[in-house]
Design a protein around this motif. Structure first.
Motif, PDB file in Angstrom:
ATOM      1  N   ILE A  86       0.636 -17.274 -28.008  1.00 43.69           N
ATOM      2  CA  ILE A  86       0.569 -18.431 -27.109  1.00 43.69           C
ATOM      3  C   ILE A  86       0.490 -17.987 -25.648  1.00 43.69           C
ATOM      4  O   ILE A  86      -0.336 -18.495 -24.875  1.00 43.69           O
ATOM      5  N   LEU A  87       1.328 -17.019 -25.274  1.00 42.46           N
ATOM      6  CA  LEU A  87       1.295 -16.524 -23.896  1.00 42.46           C
ATOM      7  C   LEU A  87      -0.042 -15.865 -23.559  1.00 42.46           C
ATOM      8  O   LEU A  87      -0.593 -16.075 -22.476  1.00 42.46           O
ATOM      9  N   THR A  90      -2.602 -18.447 -23.003  1.00 41.47           N
ATOM     10  CA  THR A  90      -2.351 -19.081 -21.707  1.00 41.47           C
ATOM     11  C   THR A  90      -2.899 -18.217 -20.572  1.00 41.47           C
ATOM     12  O   THR A  90      -3.563 -18.718 -19.656  1.00 41.47           O
ATOM     13  N   VAL A  93      -6.741 -18.458 -20.483  1.00 38.02           N
ATOM     14  CA  VAL A  93      -7.220 -19.705 -19.871  1.00 38.02           C
ATOM     15  C   VAL A  93      -7.041 -19.670 -18.353  1.00 38.02           C
ATOM     16  O   VAL A  93      -7.959 -20.007 -17.597  1.00 38.02           O
ATOM     17  N   LEU A  94      -5.863 -19.238 -17.895  1.00 38.07           N
ATOM     18  CA  LEU A  94      -5.599 -19.188 -16.451  1.00 38.07           C
ATOM     19  C   LEU A  94      -6.535 -18.214 -15.745  1.00 38.07           C
ATOM     20  O   LEU A  94      -6.955 -18.452 -14.607  1.00 38.07           O
ATOM     21  N   SER A  99      -6.903 -19.710 -11.861  1.00 36.39           N
ATOM     22  CA  SER A  99      -5.705 -20.423 -11.435  1.00 36.39           C
ATOM     23  C   SER A  99      -4.836 -19.566 -10.525  1.00 36.39           C
ATOM     24  O   SER A  99      -4.676 -18.364 -10.750  1.00 36.39           O
ATOM     25  N   VAL A 105       1.863 -15.451 -14.149  1.00 35.60           N
ATOM     26  CA  VAL A 105       1.949 -15.639 -15.602  1.00 35.60           C
ATOM     27  C   VAL A 105       1.587 -14.340 -16.319  1.00 35.60           C
ATOM     28  O   VAL A 105       2.207 -13.986 -17.322  1.00 35.60           O
ATOM     29  N   ASN A 109       4.110 -12.479 -18.709  1.00 33.63           N
ATOM     30  CA  ASN A 109       3.705 -12.171 -20.081  1.00 33.63           C
ATOM     31  C   ASN A 109       4.123 -10.743 -20.454  1.00 33.63           C
ATOM     32  O   ASN A 109       4.704 -10.511 -21.519  1.00 33.63           O
TER      33      ASN A 109
END
Length: 165
Positions: A86-87, A90, A93-94, A99, A105, A109
């Motif tokens: 999941i991380l 994420t 995507v970022l 982002s 993040v 991570n």
């Protein structure tokens, strides 16, 4: 007039150091591959522990392979691998959304991964039948990129100019 030249030079530099180029390409390759690696790792644990009655063999007190910490360790490893999938998704995507949260993040991570590996080492050291050499290798293989790429993400002009959304 010379002030305008300096401003124009600074603008050229900012444009040059913007976007998913330079060293970010190498980081991006790792970011794309990381979810695949996490999914493969999760599948490997799942297959090794939960297929063809292996779970009951590993966790039954009458089994030769039984250890009181084996069941919670396997559950911990499986759960942490799902969290890492999941991380890593994420982070992926970022990264491509550019982002402003991406650098923090990404670093988080890796810090979470290192924490999970340290806990896993402590748990596995309590179970004589589990070798931990590979876990130490994984730990150091993750500390090194954190130090290098974490520093790059904090100091780079390209990172500051790219991840602004």
């Amino acid at each position: 007039m010379s002030t305008n030249n300096i401003d124009e030079t600074n603008n050229v530099e900012e444009v040059e150091y913007k976007g998913l180029g330079g060293w970010l390409i190498l980081l991006g390759i790792g970011i794309v591959l990381n979810p695949l690696n996490s999914i493969l790792s999760t599948y490997t644990i799942f297959k090794a522990c939960f297929s063809e009655g292996k779970w009951s063999i590993l966790t039954s007190p009458t089994s030769e392979t039984y250890h009181i910490l084996l069941k919670p360790t396997i559950i911990f490893e499986f759960a942490t691998n799902i969290i890492m999938v999941i991380l890593s998704l994420t982070v992926l995507v970022l990264f491509f959304k550019k982002s402003k949260h991406f650098p923090k993040v990404w670093i988080t991570n890796f810090l979470v991964l290192i924490l999970f590996l340290a806990i896993d080492i402590v748990l596995c050291n309590q179970i004589p039948s589990i070798p931990v050499d590979n876990l130490y290798t994984q730990l150091f293989k993750n500390i090194i990129p954190l130090a290098i790429w974490g520093t790059y993400l904090k100091k780079s002009k390209r990172v500051r100019n790219t991840f602004v959304k």
